[in-house]
Design a protein around this motif. Structure first.
Motif, PDB file in Angstrom:
ATOM      1  N   TYR A  17       7.125 -54.483  -2.933  1.00 35.50           N
ATOM      2  CA  TYR A  17       6.017 -54.209  -2.028  1.00 35.50           C
ATOM      3  C   TYR A  17       4.767 -54.833  -2.625  1.00 35.50           C
ATOM      4  N   ILE A  18       4.026 -55.564  -1.830  1.00 35.44           N
ATOM      5  CA  ILE A  18       2.786 -56.195  -2.281  1.00 35.44           C
ATOM      6  C   ILE A  18       1.630 -55.567  -1.521  1.00 35.44           C
ATOM      7  N   GLY A  19       0.608 -55.163  -2.271  1.00 31.30           N
ATOM      8  CA  GLY A  19      -0.559 -54.544  -1.661  1.00 31.30           C
ATOM      9  C   GLY A  19      -1.843 -55.005  -2.318  1.00 31.30           C
ATOM     10  N   MET A  20      -2.958 -54.548  -1.761  1.00 30.30           N
ATOM     11  CA  MET A  20      -4.279 -54.885  -2.270  1.00 30.30           C
ATOM     12  C   MET A  20      -5.138 -53.635  -2.178  1.00 30.30           C
ATOM     13  N   THR A  21      -5.979 -53.413  -3.189  1.00 28.32           N
ATOM     14  CA  THR A  21      -6.832 -52.230  -3.216  1.00 28.32           C
ATOM     15  C   THR A  21      -8.070 -52.488  -4.061  1.00 28.32           C
ATOM     16  N   ASN A  22      -9.071 -51.637  -3.907  1.00 29.97           N
ATOM     17  CA  ASN A  22     -10.249 -51.709  -4.774  1.00 29.97           C
ATOM     18  C   ASN A  22     -10.218 -50.604  -5.829  1.00 29.97           C
ATOM     19  N   ASN A  23      -9.181 -49.760  -5.782  1.00 30.27           N
ATOM     20  CA  ASN A  23      -9.031 -48.690  -6.773  1.00 30.27           C
ATOM     21  C   ASN A  23      -7.544 -48.541  -7.082  1.00 30.27           C
ATOM     22  N   ILE A  24      -7.083 -49.250  -8.072  1.00 31.80           N
ATOM     23  CA  ILE A  24      -5.646 -49.299  -8.330  1.00 31.80           C
ATOM     24  C   ILE A  24      -5.103 -47.958  -8.822  1.00 31.80           C
ATOM     25  N   GLU A  62      -6.568 -63.087   0.423  1.00 34.00           N
ATOM     26  CA  GLU A  62      -5.794 -64.328   0.525  1.00 34.00           C
ATOM     27  C   GLU A  62      -4.616 -64.343  -0.442  1.00 34.00           C
ATOM     28  N   ARG A  63      -4.838 -63.836  -1.651  1.00 35.91           N
ATOM     29  CA  ARG A  63      -3.760 -63.799  -2.650  1.00 35.91           C
ATOM     30  C   ARG A  63      -2.632 -62.881  -2.170  1.00 35.91           C
ATOM     31  N   GLU A  64      -2.988 -61.735  -1.624  1.00 35.26           N
ATOM     32  CA  GLU A  64      -1.968 -60.823  -1.089  1.00 35.26           C
ATOM     33  C   GLU A  64      -1.152 -61.517  -0.004  1.00 35.26           C
ATOM     34  N   LYS A  65      -1.815 -62.184   0.912  1.00 32.86           N
ATOM     35  CA  LYS A  65      -1.118 -62.905   1.988  1.00 32.86           C
ATOM     36  C   LYS A  65      -0.208 -63.995   1.421  1.00 32.86           C
ATOM     37  N   THR A  66      -0.699 -64.713   0.420  1.00 32.35           N
ATOM     38  CA  THR A  66       0.091 -65.783  -0.196  1.00 32.35           C
ATOM     39  C   THR A  66       1.351 -65.222  -0.844  1.00 32.35           C
ATOM     40  N   LEU A  67       1.192 -64.171  -1.655  1.00 28.75           N
ATOM     41  CA  LEU A  67       2.344 -63.597  -2.346  1.00 28.75           C
ATOM     42  C   LEU A  67       3.379 -63.059  -1.369  1.00 28.75           C
ATOM     43  N   LYS A  68       2.928 -62.494  -0.269  1.00 25.09           N
ATOM     44  CA  LYS A  68       3.863 -61.948   0.723  1.00 25.09           C
ATOM     45  C   LYS A  68       4.728 -63.038   1.353  1.00 25.09           C
ATOM     46  N   LYS A  69       4.231 -64.261   1.362  1.00 23.72           N
ATOM     47  CA  LYS A  69       4.982 -65.379   1.947  1.00 23.72           C
ATOM     48  C   LYS A  69       5.997 -65.985   0.974  1.00 23.72           C
ATOM     49  N   TRP A  70       5.848 -65.700  -0.297  1.00 23.68           N
ATOM     50  CA  TRP A  70       6.729 -66.286  -1.305  1.00 23.68           C
ATOM     51  C   TRP A  70       8.148 -65.750  -1.180  1.00 23.68           C
ATOM     52  N   ALA A  71       9.104 -66.567  -1.597  1.00 22.28           N
ATOM     53  CA  ALA A  71      10.501 -66.136  -1.694  1.00 22.28           C
ATOM     54  C   ALA A  71      10.619 -65.107  -2.821  1.00 22.28           C
ATOM     55  N   ARG A  72      11.612 -64.256  -2.715  1.00 21.98           N
ATOM     56  CA  ARG A  72      11.795 -63.206  -3.720  1.00 21.98           C
ATOM     57  C   ARG A  72      11.889 -63.764  -5.143  1.00 21.98           C
ATOM     58  N   ILE A  73      12.598 -64.852  -5.344  1.00 16.89           N
ATOM     59  CA  ILE A  73      12.766 -65.406  -6.684  1.00 16.89           C
ATOM     60  C   ILE A  73      11.425 -65.813  -7.286  1.00 16.89           C
ATOM     61  N   LYS A  74      10.540 -66.333  -6.470  1.00 17.34           N
ATOM     62  CA  LYS A  74       9.224 -66.734  -6.953  1.00 17.34           C
ATOM     63  C   LYS A  74       8.399 -65.501  -7.329  1.00 17.34           C
ATOM     64  N   LYS A  75       8.502 -64.432  -6.548  1.00 14.37           N
ATOM     65  CA  LYS A  75       7.817 -63.175  -6.871  1.00 14.37           C
ATOM     66  C   LYS A  75       8.363 -62.598  -8.171  1.00 14.37           C
ATOM     67  N   CYS A  76       9.671 -62.624  -8.334  1.00 12.52           N
ATOM     68  CA  CYS A  76      10.296 -62.109  -9.563  1.00 12.52           C
ATOM     69  C   CYS A  76       9.846 -62.912 -10.777  1.00 12.52           C
ATOM     70  N   ASN A  77       9.751 -64.214 -10.640  1.00 15.50           N
ATOM     71  CA  ASN A  77       9.270 -65.057 -11.739  1.00 15.50           C
ATOM     72  C   ASN A  77       7.832 -64.713 -12.108  1.00 15.50           C
TER      73      ASN A  77
END
Length: 93
Positions: A17-24, A62-77
């Protein structure tokens, strides 16, 4: 103000799961305690395995949107570059 892009997984590391927040800290607390209905609650996604920060909200979005488009292997890397053993990084908060 810092903004965070983060990746959660479950105990078996099968679902991401990929998300974005101002208070992690607050956001991870919400995920861990199932205070948020939806995907993360349904799949028991409560292990923080990756995060990055920026002071620009637009970059974070933008980074959240980019990561969500990546293939699983790229996210795992990406995760394994920062966290090779897939430890729960939220324990350091």
């Amino acid at each position: 103000m810092p903004y965070y892009v983060y990746i959660l997984t479950n105990k078996s590391n099968r679902v991401l799961y990929i998300g974005m927040t101002n208070n992690i800290q607050r956001r991870i607390y919400e995920h861990k305690n199932k205070l948020l209905d939806g995907f993360s609650s349904k799949y028991n996604l409560n292990k923080l395995v990756y995060f990055e920060s920026t002071n620009d909200v637009n970059i974070a979005i933008e980074r959240e949107k980019t990561l969500k488009k990546w293939a699983r292997i790229k996210k795992c890397n990406l995760i394994e570059m920062q966290n090779p053993t897939w430890d729960d990084l939220s324990v350091s908060f």
